[in-house]
Each structure stands twice: as C-alpha cells, then as structure tokens.
Write a protein that holds these residues in place. Structure first.
Motif, mmCIF file in Angstrom:
data_model
loop_
_atom_site.group_PDB
_atom_site.id
_atom_site.type_symbol
_atom_site.label_atom_id
_atom_site.label_comp_id
_atom_site.label_asym_id
_atom_site.label_seq_id
_atom_site.Cartn_x
_atom_site.Cartn_y
_atom_site.Cartn_z
ATOM 1 N N TRP A 170 0.828 -1.215 0.000
ATOM 2 C CA TRP A 170 0.000 0.000 0.000
ATOM 3 C C TRP A 170 0.865 1.269 0.000
ATOM 4 N N TRP A 171 2.017 1.149 -0.617
ATOM 5 C CA TRP A 171 2.914 2.314 -0.673
ATOM 6 C C TRP A 171 2.655 3.128 -1.933
ATOM 7 N N GLU A 219 6.198 7.268 -0.161
ATOM 8 C CA GLU A 219 6.190 5.799 -0.150
ATOM 9 C C GLU A 219 6.658 5.234 -1.490
ATOM 10 N N GLY A 230 -3.785 4.174 3.417
ATOM 11 C CA GLY A 230 -2.829 4.185 4.517
ATOM 12 C C GLY A 230 -3.207 3.170 5.586
ATOM 13 N N GLY A 231 -2.185 2.608 6.224
ATOM 14 C CA GLY A 231 -2.437 1.649 7.288
ATOM 15 C C GLY A 231 -2.723 0.249 6.765
ATOM 16 N N GLN A 239 3.272 -6.951 1.717
ATOM 17 C CA GLN A 239 3.582 -6.037 2.816
ATOM 18 C C GLN A 239 2.554 -6.296 3.916
ATOM 19 N N LEU A 295 1.612 -6.193 8.429
ATOM 20 C CA LEU A 295 1.924 -5.688 9.764
ATOM 21 C C LEU A 295 1.581 -6.710 10.843
ATOM 22 N N HIS A 306 8.890 1.500 11.863
ATOM 23 C CA HIS A 306 8.289 2.823 11.970
ATOM 24 C C HIS A 306 7.874 3.032 13.415
ATOM 25 N N TRP A 349 -7.968 4.813 10.801
ATOM 26 C CA TRP A 349 -6.597 4.469 11.180
ATOM 27 C C TRP A 349 -5.792 5.725 11.553
ATOM 28 N N TRP A 357 -3.829 10.726 4.458
ATOM 29 C CA TRP A 357 -2.804 11.196 5.395
ATOM 30 C C TRP A 357 -1.746 12.067 4.716
ATOM 31 N N TRP A 363 6.418 7.663 8.486
ATOM 32 C CA TRP A 363 6.271 7.670 7.028
ATOM 33 C C TRP A 363 5.946 9.089 6.568
ATOM 34 N N ASN A 391 5.731 0.033 14.651
ATOM 35 C CA ASN A 391 5.185 -0.953 13.711
ATOM 36 C C ASN A 391 6.247 -1.220 12.657
ATOM 37 N N ASP A 398 7.025 -2.842 8.886
ATOM 38 C CA ASP A 398 6.554 -3.404 7.619
ATOM 39 C C ASP A 398 7.393 -4.641 7.323
ATOM 40 N N LYS A 413 12.265 6.207 3.286
ATOM 41 C CA LYS A 413 10.937 5.860 3.811
ATOM 42 C C LYS A 413 10.571 6.624 5.076
ATOM 43 N N HIS A 445 -1.477 0.352 14.327
ATOM 44 C CA HIS A 445 -0.871 -0.322 13.176
ATOM 45 C C HIS A 445 -0.630 -1.809 13.432
HETATM 46 C C1 BGC Z 1 2.860 1.409 7.207
HETATM 47 C C2 BGC Z 1 3.721 2.415 6.499
HETATM 48 C C3 BGC Z 1 2.874 3.268 5.588
HETATM 49 C C4 BGC Z 1 1.714 3.875 6.368
HETATM 50 C C5 BGC Z 1 0.818 4.776 5.570
HETATM 51 C C6 BGC Z 1 1.672 2.074 7.853
HETATM 52 O O1 BGC Z 1 0.818 1.103 8.384
HETATM 53 O O2 BGC Z 1 3.601 0.734 8.183
HETATM 54 O O3 BGC Z 1 4.736 1.805 5.759
HETATM 55 O O4 BGC Z 1 3.670 4.253 4.987
HETATM 56 O O5 BGC Z 1 0.942 2.836 6.903
HETATM 57 O O6 BGC Z 1 0.386 4.172 4.415
#
Ligand code: BGC
Length: 416
Positions: free
Chosen positions: A31-32, A37, A63-64, A86, A88, A139, A187, A245, A265, A296, A298, A334, A374
């Motif tokens: 989700w980057w 990102e 995001g999230g 990716q 969490l 992060h 989030w 965000w 981020w 958190n 990734d 990042k 997260h």
């Molecule tokens: C991720 C980050 C990301 C952020 C916003 C977080 O949950 O760990 O890598 O940039 O969400 O998308």
C-alpha cells in the motif's frame, strides 16, 4: 559462503546449489502509493532489478493497509495469492496460523537474521520457530511533525507536555492557520490516539492496548485519553473528513496547517517535497511520550508457492530486503529506522538518527510497545473494534471521555 573472495548471499547460494534461475517474477502486494512511499518502493524495486528479480506490482491504496488486507483476502480465497505481501504485526501471525505462508528459515539461518533483528520484531517475523516474514523497517507512531515557520510564529518552543501542546495549537489558531493537519480516517484517528494513550503512561498503554485489561480500557485514564482526543478534534479544519494522510502532511509542508500527528512515514513526504528537518520542519515525540516508542514494522510475508523458481525468487527477495546496505538506503527515504541493529546511522538525517536512538533506548528500558493503530498490539478483530470507538469519539458521538471509555471496554470485550 565465500567465493572468489566475495561473500555470496544465502539466496544466491541456494540458487547455485539447486541450479534455479529466477524465471519467475515476484508479485508484490503493498500500500505504498503516496509520493514518499513510492520513492521508497522504487529503492526496493531498483535493488531487486539489479539482482534480476522481476517485479509485478499490486498496489492497493489506503494508509495503514486495511484495503490491502481486504484485497489480499480476496486473492487468497480465489486460490491465487500474491508472492510477497507487505504486512503488519498480528496480520502476519494470523496468516501463518492459517498455514498460508512459506518458510524463510533456510535463508534466515544462512544469513544470521536471529542475531541482528530485534526480538520485538522477531515476535512477528517468526511462528513455530520458523521465519515467515522479512522485516524491512521499523516505523513508530508517536511522532508530531511541525512546520518550523508556523512554530516560530507562535513564539513558543517545541511542546514537551500536553499543556504545552495545547498552548501551541491555540497560538497557531490565533495566527490564522489550521493548527492540526489531519485526515478523518479511522486508522489516522487511531494513530493520534496511540500517542495520547502512551502520553498518559507506559504502564497504562501496555495495560490497555497490549494486555487488554478491562479496567484500563474503561477507566479514568482512558476517559482522560478520550477527552484529550476530543480536545484535539477541535483543531482540525472543516474538510478533514476522509482526507488521505499524505494530503494532511502536504498541509503542514505548505504552511496551511501547523502540525500533523503521524508515524514517521510522514517524513517521507517532507523529504520528497525537498524539506529539511530542523530548517523547514521539526520532528518531536508526541508530548509526554519522550523515552517511549510505539512501533510498527513493515514486513514482507511470502505466501505458499509451488515451483522451485518461485520459492527461489522469494528467498532472493527476502535476502535483498535484509541486506544492511539496502536497509540503510531504503529507510533513509521511507522515514523509518532499519529492522536490523547493525546498520550504521551515518546516512540518516537528524529525525532518522533520533528514531534509531529512541528505538534502542526504549528497547533497553522496556518502553517499546507495539502500535495499537498499526496492528502490533492486538489482532485485527480487537484493533477494528478499537478503531470504531476512537473514530466515533473524534466525531463527537459520545457525551464525554468517560462514555467513550465505557464503550471501548465493551467493544474490546465483545471482539475477543
Ligand atoms: C505502514 C507504512 C505506511 C503507512 C501509511 C503504515 O501502516 O507501516 O509503511 O507508509 O501505513 O500508508
């Protein structure tokens, strides 16, 4: 393994011993998608390209990662999981428990990951003693990003306490800008709440979000936490609802808003816009949380694949991610800290150096906790129930903090 005086990566060694070439690409769900990102993602893509690992992109914006996790579930249900995802915290462990993840233990053992990945991260990278994911970063969520000119215009210093914070927000309001750049998405509300709760004490954070203690979830301190959240909600602009965000970061970058409470981020967005820490913006820990960190990480989890070629490509990708030089290059862009303890901080800016130092200090002092917002404090069912109450509180749906706290205790109990 040493070959002609050069150290081979374990993945390369695997390939040699089994004569496998990377006929197969890796399909990567992530989700980057924001500017910062995407810049970091390109560091990863370019690195893999130099190792002849082909990349098939599966971006799912949001995001999230909630939308990404929904897309993942659909792919797995259809019997067609992506190669690498990716992911969490507890989501990784949930997929491992379903037996959906591949085993990275061979490459992890050959490269000695056990010795360099902090234990707090390993708790989410391993299941039943096997490595199931490769952590690319750490992060943390208890940060505030402040426009330096907007702060200077208040005549006040960097806020160190809740009271300082409110004074700065008030002064920014008086100066005619939106004090708090924020996007009204569950989030994001929850990310702010991580900082508020941690600011009321590390024991309290742990009791409420990690131990899910009903007395902490529904008690007086939680009522105070919600009252603080309700106070913060008065400093956002009229159009905050649903805003992404990175657009809230942009408001702080261009001086339309004074500050954003967001994980690091956000720094990726400031850097992408050419902004310099200490000059254009300042990074501070959420007031009252100095010395503690809600983290958190990734990680890339590898889904079960059939062919040896696909397995080799997964191992090679994991090896590339864990390379210390790569971890430095990636995390500088990042906004995060490396997921290994042996990466030098030289290439990092002051906020990055602080992130790394804070992490090490919190780890030593027992003040490092998984982020609730997260997915590193509790499984998704509890997280989502917590989100609902936080967002309702942010939007003024409870009479007061005490009512929100009571609702939280009830929601978390029902979700378990
Ligand atoms: C991720 C980050 C990301 C952020 C916003 C977080 O949950 O760990 O890598 O940039 O969400 O998308």
């Amino acid at each position: 393994m040493r070959l002609f005086g050069k150290t081979m990566t374990a993945a390369a060694a695997l390939v040699m011993t089994t004569s496998i070439s990377f006929a197969e690409d890796v399909e990567v769900l992530h989700w980057w998608t924001s500017g910062g990102e995407a810049a970091a993602l390109n560091v990863l893509k370019d690195d893999l390209a130099t190792k002849s690992i082909g990349w098939v992109d599966m971006p799912v914006a949001g995001g999230g990662g909630e939308a990404a996790m929904t897309a993942l579930r659909a792919r797995v249900t259809a019997g067609d999981p992506p190669t690498a995802v990716q992911m969490l915290g507890f989501d990784i462990l949930d997929w491992a428990a379903e037996g959906a993840l591949g085993d990275l233990t061979e490459v992890a053992t050959a490269e000695g990951w056990d010795a360099v990945v902090p234990a707090a991260l390993q708790g989410f990278s391993k299941a039943d003693g096997k490595w199931i994911a490769a952590p690319v970063n750490v992060h943390s969520t208890n940060w505030v990003w402040i426009n330096k000119a907007a702060l200077d215009a208040t005549g006040l210093g960097e806020p160190a306490t809740w009271e300082d914070l409110v004074a700065v927000l008030e002064a920014m309001k008086a100066n005619g800008i939106t004090p708090l750049g924020h996007g009204g998405q569950a989030w994001q509300d929850a990310t702010v709440f991580d900082g508020i709760v941690l600011g009321l004490g590390t024991d309290f954070y742990k009791a409420a979000f990690i131990d899910l203690d009903p007395a902490a979830l529904g008690g007086e301190q939680m009522a105070e936490a919600f009252n603080r959240l309700i106070t913060l909600s008065t400093y956002v602009d009229a159009n905050f609802s649903g805003r992404d965000w990175n657009l809230a970061s942009a408001m702080v970058i261009n001086g339309e808003a004074g500050m954003q409470m967001m994980g690091d981020w956000a720094k990726g967005e400031f850097l992408k816009a050419g902004k310099v820490p200490g000059t254009d913006f300042v990074c501070i820990r959420f007031p009252g949380t100095q010395g503690a960190v809600t983290f958190n990480s990734d990680q890339f989890a590898m889904f079960n694949v059939e062919s040896d070629g696909a397995k080799a490509a997964q191992a090679a990708m994991a090896s590339a991610i864990m390379n210390p030089t790569f971890q430095s290059a990636f995390n500088v862009v990042k906004g995060s800290a490396p997921a290994r303890t042996d990466v030098p901080n030289d290439a990092f800016d002051d906020c990055g150096k602080k992130a790394m130092a804070d992490l090490a200090e919190a780890n030593t002092n027992g003040t490092l906790f998984g982020s609730m917002a997260h997915g590193h404090a509790a499984p998704a069912s509890v997280k989502n129930a917590t989100y609902d109450v936080i967002t309702a509180a942010f939007n003024g749906e409870y009479a007061d903090g005490a009512a929100a706290a009571a609702a939280l205790a009830e929601a978390v109990a029902a979700a378990q």
